[in-house]
Enzyme design. Structure first.
Site, PDB file in Angstrom:
ATOM      1  N   CYS A  53      -3.255  -1.765 -16.215  1.00 26.02           N
ATOM      2  CA  CYS A  53      -3.447  -0.901 -15.282  1.00 26.02           C
ATOM      3  C   CYS A  53      -2.713  -1.200 -13.923  1.00 26.02           C
ATOM      4  O   CYS A  53      -2.560  -0.487 -12.894  1.00 26.02           O
ATOM      5  CB  CYS A  53      -4.559  -0.098 -14.980  1.00 26.02           C
ATOM      6  SG  CYS A  53      -5.749  -1.392 -14.457  1.00 26.02           S
TER       7      CYS A  53
ATOM      8  N   HIS B 115       0.784  -1.281   0.176  1.00 28.50           N
ATOM      9  CA  HIS B 115       0.027  -0.038  -0.146  1.00 28.50           C
ATOM     10  C   HIS B 115       0.903   1.294   0.233  1.00 28.50           C
ATOM     11  O   HIS B 115       0.607   2.119  -0.731  1.00 28.50           O
ATOM     12  CB  HIS B 115      -0.842   0.018   1.245  1.00 28.50           C
ATOM     13  CG  HIS B 115      -1.794   1.362   1.500  1.00 28.50           C
ATOM     14  ND1 HIS B 115      -1.380   2.212   1.998  1.00 28.50           N
ATOM     15  CD2 HIS B 115      -2.947   1.689   0.767  1.00 28.50           C
ATOM     16  CE1 HIS B 115      -2.352   3.244   2.095  1.00 28.50           C
ATOM     17  NE2 HIS B 115      -3.339   2.741   1.072  1.00 28.50           N
TER      18      HIS B 115
END
Ligand SMILES: [Mg+2]
Ligand SMILES: [Mg+2]
Lengths: 854, 854
Positions: free
Chosen positions: A814, A436
């Site tokens: 992506c 993250h």
């Protein structure tokens, strides 16, 4: 170099035919070799004016492998072959440097014993250590000539002791021995393995290259030097180098004597008083200038050269492509193309896309001193210094007061986003290149070092420890996200400079590029940055990121924790307003370029309040009793959130969420379409994440399309939109055919696809992937560079099956790999239409995509 | 039935050619149809002795679709066509039952309006409700004749109100209308979709089947009845059925009048005083006995029949294959094969493998009353009652004192195993069919209801709530793991009976079976059970399960939490002794059958102590400071443990663990080989889990093989062993070629493979998979029945690529799907060598494998 007419020390080659004969005839030489060798030596002796083995004026040789392709495992060069107790005396006389002569002799014995006689180097290292102890010094260069002389004796004695044979004194024996070693090394295991891996036929054989040694320390008409054909630190087209009169090669870099500049210009720019080569040996300087031009003409690149002047004669010892900084690389590529030395396509091909990273982010001042405390993963490039803080709130607070902070966390979660945004850089102790923290930091252009296992964080004490060192909140650290280094204190940085060269090379790259480059962005800042970097659309708007900020998280939590559809709809009404206004901004900025919006994706888990305060806040705002919130939060907790209730599974079970998001997107598109100044209407691509079955997208497409129809009718405007899906599960890749019958485009989510194909969580892999690399199980972290064999096969399958059903279907990527050059290259080979990456990687992707297409 | 010469009500068919004409001529009929229809009707009228539309003696008809294949969407049957205000009077007269006549009329109007006129049923339901309210009754059957008469009027009025057309009174109009509806339904959307999915050509068209209605309530020479050609509850070859004189079909099952037995034997066995059909209508009974034999002869199976006697004439209304209990199914299959009615292979094919489950586990006494509180997933079959406990320790404690307990947990973890073992059954509120609780319970043969979301557990209060009902620890629940029911109090159960029929059918099945059947087992009890059920080896020993018991977990934790190899080796030495002795027992029991042992697999996470007490215990036993243990435990915690540091990743980073396990296996094999009484040496198959790359298995094979070589030398005995790998990640399936060059066998771990292919955790899927099934996104929970499209393709790929590199390679499956019949069938089609399942599913797998091979 000899081939392009440069002056190199005289020599000859024993051809590969000899090698073939050697192996087909039980490792013996052709009978005529001995005679031919003598003839060849005689020519060299004549050229140099010395004789091999002559006690008064000995010719010394270097012997090395002359294989067609350089390959590991082949014999190293043996220098100064021909030295023995007699010839060394001549070397002393000629150089006037007894220490130099015995040092050369010692090195020769060691080198020969090592590479020809295969005696382990450690023997000599021990003897050398002992000599230094005896003399009471710690550096080799502090040993005296007599120490080195004694070492030669000791070395030879050790050879006899270990191997039971005498070190060869006769130069002829030395030469034949070295030659045998070269041929022998052709068939050693390492060389064989290398040839197998690189398809080099065994039959090629190797040659032996024999060259006369030349010396730059035989008087004041001798010199030695190194040079770059252009300035390696800024790339300017200047001849850049140093030399020393009456010195040998190592002296130039050893720092004992101060080297002199080659040119007058150089001398002046350094403010040096010492005369330049241009002044002391103007003819030879001119000769070097000619050679410099010839070399660049031939190699079409900046060269790093070594030369020696022996008694007024210039010899080129070595030339190789010169290392350079990123700035220099860019300058040189552009200059050379403009000079006509290389084509534009060559200029584009020559730049490593990763180098651009250095140009886009601040770097550490190369001159600054650094104390590296530990290393983590280079998760987001650039250098940053700041005071250490351990919570996002603290980061925000201090940043508001103008303080520069480094946010240090074990790992980050979406709740830390405001802290990452406030910080100069982020340091985490857990998580990989696509954790993250890494993803968010890259997206924001913040430097990040992730998964620094050597750092132990103690939140309670607001401190971290690295080994025995403890650093408290408020102390200063510097991180370097390009290398992963963590350093003590503040280290000065140099800001990024994006000159005209950068723009030039980007323009040239675009001429060759086939794939489009888009960016992953959800904030107006990121979208603007992406567009400025040349992004041709947004390939991924992570809508959930919009829900973490400020009060939005409360509404989001209210929605999730609602026990029925009515409760959810109330919360959704609040979110609709926010989502729509965000989308309006993105559509405005992208001004007609396509914007791919992904529906809510992350595990609900990530939005669940974990603290009592957060739960109380939701209870208050939603009017639902705290006890019920607590219970629902506990129900929603998941064992493996990555494999849980997320992606389109959310939209399937909460269709009203999907409807709200579709409405926000279409209402925003309608608003922008009605008010656009440019006249370019927005293009909305609605993307359904984590699809595993065609039924999922079938179901959701109906909801999205119905909403589009309604909004268009309500707003009285027609909206350009497409409905597609992410392919990010192995099942989706395999089922790409049926899925393509419903989805209008595909976008590969290679982070998730890698996770699922490998059964490997990017958050947890950090604890063992480094060992996997160390043990050679994986060459590359598959989250950094696309696993072409495994994940790549699924991509190929999906492209093939998808386009079989929907010819010409638009397909992009992506995932994080969209910004990785080797992954981009793979995307080109399988025919993708675009790659999408973090805004700061857009230039890299443009360059990589161009190279891939060439 | 007419085709095999049984008496059926007269009738005729309007052929499919008419349907074709209908659609190719703008939905009109051929001109000659009207005449032909009249002729056909005349024949029926003559047979029955009534006339269609005759006000005194009306012929009533049933009209339905006569499509070649039955398909959803096609028009339902319309009964009693021909009724109107006149003919209903005749029906009253003939039946002497005014209520019956108006009820038939009311139903006809409703049915016709619904299926022919497409008026929503809810209209009639509302009118019916209102009628009952007015009469003050709650059941339809409590309405009087006059109420029903009024309803006919109201129904017709509503038809006119809603549709603007009158309900057709003319029987001819009714017949043409119904015919048109049948043809029309051929092209409705549902039928079209069904045909597309099942490859039924549109050109087939449908026919219309018209039959005379017959009535059993037209006097004392009339009757109606239902029968099974054999006893459906025990399978005994007796004619088993009931009838009522002067009654219509529904009366037999409505419970208003007491039905009479068909045969004298039946009457006596029930102690009934009412005369049997054999007594009151002996000729018709004999006719029925002949029909019974004809039906079984024709359908080769037990039939469930309906008949009506109208004025002394027997009409067969319906026959279909009769439902039966598992015991009856087994009895009937074996009997019919022994009677020569069907072949052995037909007997084997006929038994649903799942039925065997009922035979292997206790079931609820079918006569007992039950109050079902809620439902969960039917995770492990069988019924169990006991006092509710909430911790494994409490379960163990109470069980030791002879108490029967049901262990209730939100979810279970390996630390609960002793509790599951002690309990009669397990109830969890979270997790799916392959959650930890489900897998362990099935393995141990304990009933389990998993993922019962309607149950909320409060550990602190030691109670659970279902809706508003609270149940405290110590109160009694009953669970039924075959249905998922949770019931209040103790409900009597019937123990499993495995008679000779079971053994017979298993022997017959084995004649046809190709694939081998193994069991997943790690305890001696399970291994013995598996062998008794006919397992041909162990396909999966989960070695980690051996480390959860008693003190072993402490040594295991010591190993995991050790900060270096030395610490690990000390703990491993303890584990070696235990593991070896376990393996000795397994090899002994399996006595020469292969035993596949999987190396340590679960996330380390599962072994980490979570409580202070547990950490203190490890600290004490290992001598490592508590603080360090705490820190290491926190380091090892993972976000997504299923995708974390587990499987062979453990062996790669801790090779000494792999070495210990290999040593334990080989030392045990050596010991058994040296002491075996049967002379059948053990066969050890060492299996590496969670392989993603060939490099992993390459590395580990070396360690395992080295250990094998050493142990054989130490023990002076040669050991039969193979080293293979699980294929349980998409990447492994794709890379099966390279992996097969190293691995000697494959075993599919379809639990993990389903998890990774779908990106779906079996622990978390419970919260939304039910909705996925409800919405038709998945037909089956992919953890229960193998997803043949997605996961199945990977299996096929792996088999094909693996055997291309290693021809004839042994390949099996050891995931939970190894015990699921449809998955077993798939395994047969892709050529697997064996399936491995829980011991209690071995018979099911044997049967399913046989069926798959036939
Ligand atoms: Mg994703
Ligand atoms: Mg597994």
């Amino acid at each position: 170099m000899a081939a392009i007419g440069l002056p190199v020390p005289p020599g000859f080659t024993v051809t590969t035919e000899v090698c073939t004969h050697y192996y087909t005839n039980g490792q013996s030489y052709p009978t005529e070799l001995s005679v031919q060798l003598k003839q060849a030596l005689a020519i060299v002796e004549a050229q140099v004016g010395k004789k091999f083995g002559d006690p008064d004026n000995p010719l010394l040789l270097s012997v090395r492998s002359g294989a067609r392709a350089s390959m590991p495992g082949m014999m190293d060069t043996v220098l100064n072959l021909g030295l023995n107790d007699q010839t060394v005396q001549a070397l002393i006389k000629q150089s006037g440097d007894r220490r130099f002569a015995f040092d050369s002799y010692r090195r020769f014995v060691q080198m020969y014993a090592d590479v020809v006689m295969c005696l382990d180097l450690s023997h000599f290292e021990k003897l050398l250590e002992r000599a230094k102890e005896r003399r009471g010094v710690s550096l080799d260069c502090d040993l005296l000539a007599e120490d080195l002389e004694a070492l030669v004796v000791a070395y030879k004695a050790r050879v006899y002791e270990e191997l039971g044979v005498r070190f060869p004194e006769d130069p002829q024996d030395q030469l034949w021995g070295a030659m045998g070693a070269v041929f022998g090394s052709w068939m050693n295991q390492r060389a064989k393995t290398y040839r197998r891996l690189h398809d080099i036929p065994e039959s090629w054989g190797t040659a032996v290259s024999v060259q006369a040694m030349v010396f730059g320390n035989m008087g004041s008409d001798c010199a030695t030097g190194v040079a770059f054909t252009r300035n390696p630190s800024n790339g300017i087209n200047d001849f850049y180098g140093e030399f020393l009169v009456n010195a040998q090669g190592e002296d130039v870099v050893a720092g004992i004597r101060t080297p002199q500049d080659l040119s007058i210009v150089g001398r002046k720019s350094h403010g040096s008083e010492l005369p330049s080569l241009e002044e002391v040996m103007p003819n030879l300087f001119q000769e070097l200038m000619v050679i410099r031009a010839k070399l660049e003409e031939h190699f079409k690149d900046m060269q790093d050269i070594e030369f020696t002047i022996q008694r007024g004669t210039l010899y080129m010892l070595q030339t190789r492509t010169g290392k350079r900084t990123a700035h220099a690389a860019l300058q040189i590529a552009v200059d050379m193309a403009q000079e006509g030395l290389i084509s534009r396509s060559e200029a584009v091909m020559r730049l490593k896309p990763e180098l651009l990273d250095q140009l886009l982010h601040p770097i550490l001042d190369p001159k600054a001193e650094k104390k590296i405390l530990t290393k983590g993963l280079p998760a987001s490039p650039g250098a940053a210094s700041g005071t250490v803080v351990f919570t996002a709130d603290e980061a925000e607070l201090r940043a508001k007061n103008g303080e520069k902070v480094i946010l240090v966390r074990i790992e980050t979660s979406p709740e830390d986003i405001h802290g990452i945004h406030s910080a100069q850089g982020v340091l985490t102790t857990r998580g990989g290149m696509t954790s993250h923290a890494a993803v968010v930091a890259r997206g924001m252009g913040r430097p990040c070092v992730a998964g620094a296992g050597g750092v132990h964080v103690d939140y309670a004490a607001a401190s971290l420890t690295i080994g025995s060192l403890t650093i408290k909140q408020g102390e200063v650290l510097t991180i370097e996200g390009t290398t992963g280094d963590v350093m003590l204190g503040e280290i000065p940085t140099v800001p990024a400079k994006l000159g005209g060269n950068f723009a030039t090379i980007m323009l040239w790259a675009d001429e060759f590029r086939r794939m489009q480059v888009r960016a992953n962005a959800e904030t107006p800042e990121d979208a603007q940055a992406a567009k400025d970097f040349g992004a041709e659309g947004i390939g991924l708007v992570r809508t959930e990121h919009m829900f973490f900020e400020g009060d939005r998280i409360v509404a989001m939590r209210e929605m999730i924790l609602a026990s029925d559809e009515t409760g959810r709809r109330a919360a959704l009404a609040k979110l609709l307003v926010m989502q729509r206004s965000d989308m309006v901004k993105l559509f405005r900025i992208m001004d007609g370029l396509p914007v791919t919006v992904r529906l809510l994706d992350p595990p609900l888990h990530e939005f669940i309040p974990h603290t009592e305060t957060a739960m109380a806040s939701v209870a208050k705002s939603s009017g639902v009793p705290l006890e019920r919130i607590r219970r629902r939060a506990s129900e929603l907790r998941e064992t493996n959130p990555m494999l849980g209730h997320r992606g389109c599974r959310l939209a399937v079970t909460f269709p009203e969420v999907c409807e709200m998001q579709a409405r926000a997107i279409f209402e925003a598109a309608a608003e922008v379409a009605l008010t656009s100044e440019s006249g370019r209407p927005p293009v909305a691509e609605v993307m359904v994440p984590l699809v595993a079955t065609v039924q999922e997208i079938e179901l959701l497409k109906v909801i999205i399309e119905d909403t589009a129809v309604k909004v268009q009718a309500e707003q009285g405007v027609s909206i350009k939109y497409h409905i597609g899906t992410m392919i990010e599960l192995p099942r989706a890749a395999l089922q790409a055919g049926p899925i393509a019958s419903v989805a209008e485009f595909f976008s590969f989510g290679t982070n998730d696809l890698t996770q699922s194909t490998w059964g490997l969580s990017r958050d947890d892999a950090g604890s063992f992937l480094p060992e996997y690399k160390a043990k050679g199980i994986v060459e590359q972290d598959p989250f950094v560079s696309l696993d072409q064999e495994g994940v790549g096969e699924l991509l190929k399958i999906a492209v093939q099956r998808g386009r079989a059903v929907r010819p010409g279907m638009k397909i992009g990527i992506c995932g994080e790999h969209g910004g990785d050059p080797s992954s981009i290259n793979f995307c080109e080979t399988i025919g993708l239409d675009y790659v999408s990456c973090s805004p700061f990687r857009v230039p890299i992707a443009r360059l990589a995509a161009a190279q891939a297409a060439m």
